[in-house]
Motif scaffolding. Structure first.
Motif, short mmCIF file in Angstrom:
data_model
loop_
_atom_site.label_atom_id
_atom_site.label_comp_id
_atom_site.label_asym_id
_atom_site.label_seq_id
_atom_site.Cartn_x
_atom_site.Cartn_y
_atom_site.Cartn_z
N ARG A 188 0.77 -1.14 -0.03
CA ARG A 188 -0.03 -0.23 0.12
C ARG A 188 0.82 1.13 -0.06
O ARG A 188 1.82 1.30 0.43
N ARG A 192 -1.87 6.32 -2.78
CA ARG A 192 -2.97 5.46 -3.22
C ARG A 192 -4.13 5.29 -1.98
O ARG A 192 -5.10 5.34 -2.28
N GLU A 193 -3.62 5.10 -0.74
CA GLU A 193 -4.76 4.95 -0.01
C GLU A 193 -5.44 6.47 0.41
O GLU A 193 -6.43 6.50 0.72
N GLU A 196 -7.97 6.32 -2.24
CA GLU A 196 -9.05 5.52 -1.97
C GLU A 196 -10.18 6.11 -1.04
O GLU A 196 -11.30 5.97 -1.02
N ARG A 199 -12.18 8.19 -3.15
CA ARG A 199 -13.16 7.48 -4.09
C ARG A 199 -14.17 6.84 -2.99
O ARG A 199 -15.38 6.71 -3.67
N LEU A 200 -13.81 6.49 -2.09
CA LEU A 200 -15.10 5.89 -1.13
C LEU A 200 -16.00 7.05 -0.79
O LEU A 200 -17.36 6.69 -0.79
#
Length: 406
Positions: A188, A192-193, A196, A199-200
């Protein structure tokens, strides 16, 4: 809940005092209005990096992170004792930026810790009490801070804030919470986290309209705040000091809002409460255009009641809907989208007040807010929302659980 809320009260007192004094401190040393305004910007600027900073809250255990953040600020703030002349103001600005960054991470860690340790059915009540605790300090801390600064300068205020952070760190350390270390793959990546978390939030049909409503409400609040001096001057014929009276009444409304939030969220969905809060806020902003002292005071109280409902409803929905391992990132992203428009709206409002009469500007804001609130309420009608959020209770199922009589 008791340990946590005590920590919020203690740290909230010091933070409110320091935020008030920072601009006055810069103004007294430099004589510059623009630099004094930049003090507030330095505190707000890190909010723009909220999604990135919030990722830290999902990478480590939240309670130790809160302890470390409060301890770091307790050690950093005494540095401000060296800010005694205009050529050292840069040091104050540097500390304020770090203060704002710490606040962004702290807020994400708080929301994540609460979401993963507290029974989901009690989130609304807890968030309402948290709002009450914060707003109560805003009624007391400014008077204390202003008095201290007038007599002794900014140093003692910085030391009081440092002491409040140290005490808050101790309270968070003693808080009876069990947390597991967050599971994280070695593959990870921080970026990127962070992506994310964005995106959530973007993919959630529940959170998208609420966060958008929060951002729109704070946009209106920024313009309304910029118009307050024109309301007091040209509308009420009062001195600028009367603004303090209106803000004090608004604070009382916010305290009441926090006490009512829990019972309301047990009966209605977050979306309904947010729509009602925005409608109340918008109508009250329009009433401020009337040139009467009684209506101005009543409008301030209703603004204090309505606006927190939008924010608390959104915060509670984020805590309910976001996955336990990503609450920090989602909450920080939501905070950025909600509060960044407020900073921009203050500048926009300052320009609008110069060219548009407040008797026209404020009713326009009222219409815009009322229409948005109606759209939010009608958009949620018929969706069968559960006042409890429609989710399984997280208490004891997430990253940790609250021990004792939470």
């Amino acid at each position: 809940m008791r340990w946590y809320l005590t920590g919020i009260v203690v740290s909230g007192f010091g933070t409110t005092a320091m935020w008030l004094v920072s601009g006055i401190w810069v103004k007294s040393l430099t004589g510059s209005d623009s630099l004094a305004a930049l003090a507030a910007f330095a505190l707000w600027a890190p909010v723009l990096l909220g999604p990135l900073l919030g990722t830290l809250a999902d990478r480590v255990r939240r309670r130790p992170l809160l302890v470390a953040l409060n301890t770091a600020m307790a050690l950093l703030l005494p540095v401000l004792l060296w800010v005694e002349s205009a050529d050292r103001v840069w040091l104050l600005f540097a500390v304020l930026v770090l203060y704002g960054a710490q606040g962004a991470v702290h807020e994400a860690a708080e929301q994540a810790l609460v979401a993963t340790t507290l029974d989901a059915r009690r989130l609304g009540t807890f968030n309402g009490l948290r709002m009450t605790a914060n707003e109560s300090m805003k009624l007391i801390a400014p008077l204390v801070a202003a008095g201290l600064f007038a007599r002794y300068g900014g140093g003692p205020v910085a030391l009081i804030d440092a002491a409040s952070f140290a005490l808050a760190a101790a309270l968070f350390a003693l808080m009876p919470v069990r947390e597991e270390r967050p599971a994280r793959s070695a593959k990870r990546h921080w970026w990127r986290e962070t992506a994310e978390g964005v995106r959530l939030l973007r993919s959630s049909s529940v959170l998208r309209p609420l966060v958008a409503t929060g951002g729109f409400a704070m946009l209106l609040a920024g313009v309304n705040g910029a118009a307050i001096y024109a309301v007091v001057d040209s509308g009420l014929g009062r001195s600028p000091a009367y603004v303090g009276v209106l803000y004090a009444v608004q604070g009382v409304g916010s305290v009441l809002a926090g006490l009512l939030t829990g019972p309301l969220l047990r009966r209605v969905p977050e979306r309904t409460l947010a729509a009602a809060g925005l409608a109340l806020f918008a109508v009250a902003v329009g009433v401020r255009a009337l040139p009467y002292g009684a209506t101005a005071l009543a409008a301030s109280a209703v603004i204090g009641l309505g606006l927190p409902w939008v924010l608390v409803a959104t915060m509670t929905a984020v805590q309910r809907e976001a996955p336990a391992e990503a609450v920090g990132r989602v909450a920080a992203t939501a905070n950025t989208l909600i509060f960044a428009p407020n900073a921009l709206a203050i500048a926009l409002g300052a320009g609008l007040v110069a060219v548009v009469d407040v008797r026209v500007l404020l009713p326009v804001l009222a219409v815009a807010g009322t229409v948005w609130a109606a759209g939010l309420a009608l958009g949620g009608a018929g969706q069968g929302e559960d006042p409890a959020g429609g989710l399984a209770v997280r208490g004891g199922q997430g990253a940790g659980s609250m021990e004792g009589g939470a």
